[in-house]
Design a protein around this motif. Structure first.
Motif, PDB file in Angstrom:
ATOM      1  N   GLY A  81      -4.664  -3.953   0.030  1.00 27.08           N
ATOM      2  CA  GLY A  81      -5.802  -4.143  -0.870  1.00 27.08           C
ATOM      3  C   GLY A  81      -5.651  -3.434  -2.208  1.00 27.08           C
ATOM      4  O   GLY A  81      -6.648  -3.065  -2.841  1.00 27.08           O
ATOM      5  N   CYS A  82      -4.427  -3.247  -2.669  1.00 30.98           N
ATOM      6  CA  CYS A  82      -4.193  -2.501  -3.911  1.00 30.98           C
ATOM      7  C   CYS A  82      -4.770  -3.240  -5.123  1.00 30.98           C
ATOM      8  O   CYS A  82      -5.225  -2.618  -6.082  1.00 30.98           O
ATOM      9  CB  CYS A  82      -2.697  -2.270  -4.136  1.00 30.98           C
ATOM     10  N   LEU A  83      -4.733  -4.554  -5.085  1.00 32.34           N
ATOM     11  CA  LEU A  83      -5.151  -5.364  -6.231  1.00 32.34           C
ATOM     12  C   LEU A  83      -6.599  -5.060  -6.640  1.00 32.34           C
ATOM     13  O   LEU A  83      -6.885  -4.840  -7.818  1.00 32.34           O
ATOM     14  CB  LEU A  83      -5.011  -6.852  -5.879  1.00 32.34           C
ATOM     15  N   GLY A  84      -7.512  -5.039  -5.655  1.00 36.52           N
ATOM     16  CA  GLY A  84      -8.941  -4.887  -5.946  1.00 36.52           C
ATOM     17  C   GLY A  84      -9.238  -3.657  -6.786  1.00 36.52           C
ATOM     18  O   GLY A  84      -9.920  -3.745  -7.806  1.00 36.52           O
ATOM     19  N   CYS A  85      -8.744  -2.500  -6.377  1.00 39.12           N
ATOM     20  CA  CYS A  85      -9.084  -1.255  -7.070  1.00 39.12           C
ATOM     21  C   CYS A  85      -8.268  -1.065  -8.342  1.00 39.12           C
ATOM     22  O   CYS A  85      -8.616  -0.220  -9.167  1.00 39.12           O
ATOM     23  CB  CYS A  85      -8.856  -0.060  -6.163  1.00 39.12           C
ATOM     24  N   HIS A  86      -7.195  -1.787  -8.495  1.00 44.04           N
ATOM     25  CA  HIS A  86      -6.326  -1.572  -9.656  1.00 44.04           C
ATOM     26  C   HIS A  86      -6.386  -2.722 -10.657  1.00 44.04           C
ATOM     27  O   HIS A  86      -5.489  -2.853 -11.490  1.00 44.04           O
ATOM     28  CB  HIS A  86      -4.880  -1.299  -9.207  1.00 44.04           C
ATOM     29  N   THR A  87      -7.414  -3.568 -10.561  1.00 45.76           N
ATOM     30  CA  THR A  87      -7.555  -4.674 -11.502  1.00 45.76           C
ATOM     31  C   THR A  87      -9.000  -4.736 -11.976  1.00 45.76           C
ATOM     32  O   THR A  87      -9.925  -4.688 -11.153  1.00 45.76           O
ATOM     33  CB  THR A  87      -7.186  -6.014 -10.817  1.00 45.76           C
ATOM     34  N   ASN A 104      -3.448  17.299  -7.689  1.00 43.48           N
ATOM     35  CA  ASN A 104      -3.956  16.467  -6.595  1.00 43.48           C
ATOM     36  C   ASN A 104      -4.596  15.196  -7.122  1.00 43.48           C
ATOM     37  O   ASN A 104      -5.273  15.215  -8.146  1.00 43.48           O
ATOM     38  CB  ASN A 104      -5.055  17.208  -5.838  1.00 43.48           C
ATOM     39  N   TYR A 105      -4.457  14.137  -6.387  1.00 49.26           N
ATOM     40  CA  TYR A 105      -5.281  12.958  -6.620  1.00 49.26           C
ATOM     41  C   TYR A 105      -6.617  13.146  -5.922  1.00 49.26           C
ATOM     42  O   TYR A 105      -6.704  13.820  -4.894  1.00 49.26           O
ATOM     43  CB  TYR A 105      -4.600  11.700  -6.072  1.00 49.26           C
ATOM     44  N   PHE A 106      -7.652  12.518  -6.496  1.00 50.35           N
ATOM     45  CA  PHE A 106      -8.945  12.474  -5.828  1.00 50.35           C
ATOM     46  C   PHE A 106      -8.852  11.470  -4.679  1.00 50.35           C
ATOM     47  O   PHE A 106      -8.199  10.425  -4.816  1.00 50.35           O
ATOM     48  CB  PHE A 106     -10.025  11.998  -6.799  1.00 50.35           C
ATOM     49  N   PRO A 107      -9.536  11.765  -3.581  1.00 50.26           N
ATOM     50  CA  PRO A 107      -9.436  10.840  -2.438  1.00 50.26           C
ATOM     51  C   PRO A 107     -10.167   9.506  -2.642  1.00 50.26           C
ATOM     52  O   PRO A 107     -10.228   8.715  -1.700  1.00 50.26           O
ATOM     53  CB  PRO A 107     -10.011  11.653  -1.270  1.00 50.26           C
ATOM     54  N   PRO A 130     -10.153   7.104 -18.410  1.00 48.58           N
ATOM     55  CA  PRO A 130     -10.481   8.367 -17.732  1.00 48.58           C
ATOM     56  C   PRO A 130     -11.672   8.186 -16.789  1.00 48.58           C
ATOM     57  O   PRO A 130     -12.571   7.397 -17.071  1.00 48.58           O
ATOM     58  CB  PRO A 130     -10.810   9.322 -18.879  1.00 48.58           C
ATOM     59  N   HIS A 131     -11.683   8.926 -15.672  1.00 49.20           N
ATOM     60  CA  HIS A 131     -12.813   8.864 -14.741  1.00 49.20           C
ATOM     61  C   HIS A 131     -14.041   9.499 -15.395  1.00 49.20           C
ATOM     62  O   HIS A 131     -13.918  10.351 -16.268  1.00 49.20           O
ATOM     63  CB  HIS A 131     -12.485   9.640 -13.456  1.00 49.20           C
ATOM     64  N   GLU A 132     -15.229   9.071 -14.950  1.00 52.79           N
ATOM     65  CA  GLU A 132     -16.472   9.679 -15.443  1.00 52.79           C
ATOM     66  C   GLU A 132     -17.163  10.343 -14.265  1.00 52.79           C
ATOM     67  O   GLU A 132     -17.880   9.689 -13.512  1.00 52.79           O
ATOM     68  CB  GLU A 132     -17.374   8.597 -16.049  1.00 52.79           C
ATOM     69  N   TRP A 158     -12.902  18.635 -11.415  1.00 50.66           N
ATOM     70  CA  TRP A 158     -11.665  19.414 -11.337  1.00 50.66           C
ATOM     71  C   TRP A 158     -10.794  18.974 -10.179  1.00 50.66           C
ATOM     72  O   TRP A 158     -11.284  18.699  -9.098  1.00 50.66           O
ATOM     73  CB  TRP A 158     -11.996  20.903 -11.248  1.00 50.66           C
ATOM     74  N   ARG A 159      -9.500  18.924 -10.422  1.00 49.51           N
ATOM     75  CA  ARG A 159      -8.573  18.500  -9.387  1.00 49.51           C
ATOM     76  C   ARG A 159      -8.231  19.623  -8.416  1.00 49.51           C
ATOM     77  O   ARG A 159      -7.790  19.370  -7.301  1.00 49.51           O
ATOM     78  CB  ARG A 159      -7.290  17.936 -10.012  1.00 49.51           C
ATOM     79  N   LEU A 160      -8.445  20.886  -8.871  1.00 49.54           N
ATOM     80  CA  LEU A 160      -8.061  22.005  -8.016  1.00 49.54           C
ATOM     81  C   LEU A 160      -8.843  22.055  -6.696  1.00 49.54           C
ATOM     82  O   LEU A 160      -8.241  22.178  -5.629  1.00 49.54           O
ATOM     83  CB  LEU A 160      -8.204  23.311  -8.808  1.00 49.54           C
TER      84      LEU A 160
HETATM   85  C1  HEC Z   1     -10.455   2.115  -3.039  1.00 50.60           C
HETATM   86  C2  HEC Z   1      -9.724   1.936  -4.270  1.00 50.60           C
HETATM   87  C3  HEC Z   1      -8.216   2.010  -4.279  1.00 50.60           C
HETATM   88  C4  HEC Z   1      -7.336   1.283  -3.503  1.00 50.60           C
HETATM   89  C5  HEC Z   1      -7.648   0.289  -2.394  1.00 50.60           C
HETATM   90  C6  HEC Z   1      -6.019   1.630  -3.968  1.00 50.60           C
HETATM   91  N1  HEC Z   1      -6.084   2.549  -4.970  1.00 50.60           N
HETATM   92 FE1  HEC Z   1      -4.520   3.354  -5.980  1.00 50.60          FE
HETATM   93  N2  HEC Z   1      -5.813   4.617  -6.939  1.00 50.60           N
HETATM   94  C7  HEC Z   1      -7.187   4.537  -6.926  1.00 50.60           C
HETATM   95  C8  HEC Z   1      -7.756   5.565  -7.814  1.00 50.60           C
HETATM   96  C9  HEC Z   1      -9.232   5.800  -8.067  1.00 50.60           C
HETATM   97  C10 HEC Z   1      -6.653   6.277  -8.345  1.00 50.60           C
HETATM   98  C11 HEC Z   1      -6.719   7.478  -9.311  1.00 50.60           C
HETATM   99  C12 HEC Z   1      -6.903   8.768  -8.519  1.00 50.60           C
HETATM  100  C13 HEC Z   1      -6.961  10.017  -9.376  1.00 50.60           C
HETATM  101  O1  HEC Z   1      -6.993   9.914 -10.604  1.00 50.60           O
HETATM  102  O2  HEC Z   1      -6.982  11.117  -8.808  1.00 50.60           O
HETATM  103  C14 HEC Z   1      -5.442   5.635  -7.798  1.00 50.60           C
HETATM  104  C15 HEC Z   1      -4.163   6.031  -8.108  1.00 50.60           C
HETATM  105  C16 HEC Z   1      -3.011   5.365  -7.690  1.00 50.60           C
HETATM  106  C17 HEC Z   1      -1.676   5.716  -8.116  1.00 50.60           C
HETATM  107  C18 HEC Z   1      -1.303   6.817  -9.092  1.00 50.60           C
HETATM  108  C19 HEC Z   1      -1.301   6.258 -10.501  1.00 50.60           C
HETATM  109  C20 HEC Z   1      -1.100   7.287 -11.571  1.00 50.60           C
HETATM  110  O3  HEC Z   1      -1.025   6.877 -12.745  1.00 50.60           O
HETATM  111  O4  HEC Z   1      -1.044   8.487 -11.312  1.00 50.60           O
HETATM  112  C21 HEC Z   1      -0.814   4.839  -7.496  1.00 50.60           C
HETATM  113  C22 HEC Z   1       0.691   4.777  -7.622  1.00 50.60           C
HETATM  114  C23 HEC Z   1      -1.625   3.957  -6.675  1.00 50.60           C
HETATM  115  N3  HEC Z   1      -2.949   4.300  -6.826  1.00 50.60           N
HETATM  116  C24 HEC Z   1      -1.106   2.946  -5.892  1.00 50.60           C
HETATM  117  C25 HEC Z   1      -1.875   2.189  -5.006  1.00 50.60           C
HETATM  118  C26 HEC Z   1      -1.315   1.246  -4.055  1.00 50.60           C
HETATM  119  C27 HEC Z   1       0.153   0.921  -3.912  1.00 50.60           C
HETATM  120  C28 HEC Z   1      -2.370   0.737  -3.359  1.00 50.60           C
HETATM  121  C29 HEC Z   1      -2.352  -0.245  -2.210  1.00 50.60           C
HETATM  122  C30 HEC Z   1      -1.584   0.158  -1.041  1.00 50.60           C
HETATM  123  C31 HEC Z   1      -3.583   1.355  -3.888  1.00 50.60           C
HETATM  124  N4  HEC Z   1      -3.242   2.225  -4.880  1.00 50.60           N
HETATM  125  C32 HEC Z   1      -4.856   1.065  -3.443  1.00 50.60           C
HETATM  126  C33 HEC Z   1      -7.929   3.663  -6.168  1.00 50.60           C
HETATM  127  C34 HEC Z   1      -7.416   2.795  -5.201  1.00 50.60           C
END
Ligand code: HEC
Ligand code: HEC
Length: 290
Positions: free
Chosen positions: A42-48, A105-108, A142-144, A151-153
């Motif tokens: 489901g990567c497309l939905g959140c990244h488009t 860290n990335y946010f969850p 940028p996130h709001e 903070w990422r820490l």
């Molecule tokens: C529920 C929504 C969601 C889904 C589903 C999702 N992502 Fe993301 N992804 C995000 C968000 C929000 C961030 C940014 C997190 C942060 O800034 O800490 C992110 C960050 C990333 C990053 C880091 C990008 C960067 O510039 O640092 C990668 C790589 C990534 N996602 C790949 C994927 C892949 C591959 C998939 C599918 C397997 C996926 N994501 C599915 C929401 C999602």
């Protein structure tokens, strides 16, 4: 469990790379296989961005949460706007550990707590596919976020509480199909990110896995354990996950409608059967109190 004639072989082929360890230093990933896995994730939905003509995977999609609005970043291979300068190891670390190339860290909101379970061979194939995308120069937004959550820490503390890194471990007692379904649901499909209720820190309640509850927008999310799903036949569930239309003729709303379009409708029949077979094996949990 019933497997339709002909699907057992396909299932075996798909499950094979998951079970067989890949020797290190192995050759490049398989982009075509990666494309399937990226749709199962489901990567497309959140990244488009959600608008007509949006460039796939170029980011900009708003994700509302109780902590603020996150924007899925550009993950095309553009060297500045996307992840074009990343190595495969950077990608694996992001997905497995929720850590940026610079160590933050990335946010969850990025569902790495589920994606950490993706097998090494599958990550390699997904990376190979992402490299084939056309690079888009659209900058990530940028996130709001609320002041307390910017903070990422402190995410380190959240991770310490709730995050267990490491690939999926098959259950030796379960059939190959149930293990495949568990992998699709827990790792790639990240179904628990919505269907498992959360506590006030946004951590999943592990003993309530997939039991449903209140979603981020206050809407009720259904229980996926047999308590509720026993009312539907395998065929009915298959139709729901393929078409988004329930046996009563209701259309699954926004969040799940999108999961159906981007993910579950694209699964092979064997994988869809495996998902259902796995859901049937969950412990039946009562609904979350209203
Ligand atoms: C529920 C929504 C969601 C889904 C589903 C999702 N992502 Fe993301 N992804 C995000 C968000 C929000 C961030 C940014 C997190 C942060 O800034 O800490 C992110 C960050 C990333 C990053 C880091 C990008 C960067 O510039 O640092 C990668 C790589 C990534 N996602 C790949 C994927 C892949 C591959 C998939 C599918 C397997 C996926 N994501 C599915 C929401 C999602
Ligand atoms: C982005 C959040 C989200 C994700 C991820 C998600 N779901 Fe859902 N799901 C929902 C919501 C919201 C509903 C209720 C939709 C409605 O009633 O219109 C739902 C409904 C369902 C239903 C219908 C249940 C019923 O009894 O009405 C099934 C089955 C289902 N989801 C299975 C899954 C599976 C399997 C996955 C993982 C591949 C998954 N969902 C991932 C949000 C999500």
């Amino acid at each position: 469990m019933q497997i339709r004639p002909g699907t057992a072989l396909k299932l075996g082929l798909v499950a094979l790379p998951l079970l067989a360890p890949v020797p290190s230093g192995a050759q490049q990933g398989d982009a075509q296989r990666g494309e399937y896995l990226v749709s199962a994730g489901g990567c497309l939905g959140c990244h488009t961005e959600k608008k007509d003509g949006a460039v796939p995977f170029a980011g900009g999609r708003a994700l509302e949460t109780p902590f603020g609005t996150f924007y899925g970043p550009n993950i095309t291979p553009h060297p500045e706007a996307g992840i074009g300068r990343w190595t495969e190891a950077d990608f694996v670390r992001a997905m497995r550990e929720g850590v940026r190339p610079d160590g933050a860290n990335y946010f969850p909101a990025f569902p790495y707590p589920s994606f950490t379970k993706i097998a090494d061979a599958d990550l390699r194939d997904m990376w190979a596919y992402l490299r084939t995308l056309a690079p888009s120069a659209q900058p990530s937004r940028p996130h709001e976020l609320g002041v307390l959550y910017r903070w990422r820490l402190p995410v380190s503390a959240w991770k310490w509480l709730y995050f267990t890194p490491g690939p999926f471990v098959p259950d030796p007692q379960a059939s190959a199909a149930v293990n495949r379904g568990a992998y699709l649901v827990q790792a790639l499909g990240h179904c628990g990110e919505c269907h498992t209720p959360r506590d006030f820190l946004g951590g999943p309640k592990k003993d309530r896995y997939l039991a449903g509850g209140k979603g981020p927008e206050g809407k009720r999310i259904p229980n996926l354990t047999p308590t509720r799903l026993k009312k539907s036949s395998d065929k009915e569930l298959e139709d729901v996950l393929k078409t988004g239309i329930t046996p009563d003729g209701d259309v699954l709303a926004d969040a799940m409608g999108e999961v159906v379009t981007n993910t579950t409708s694209k699964l092979t029949p064997a994988d869809l059967d495996a998902v259902i077979a796995y859901l049937r094996t969950l412990p039946p949990l009562p609904d979350e109190p209203k």
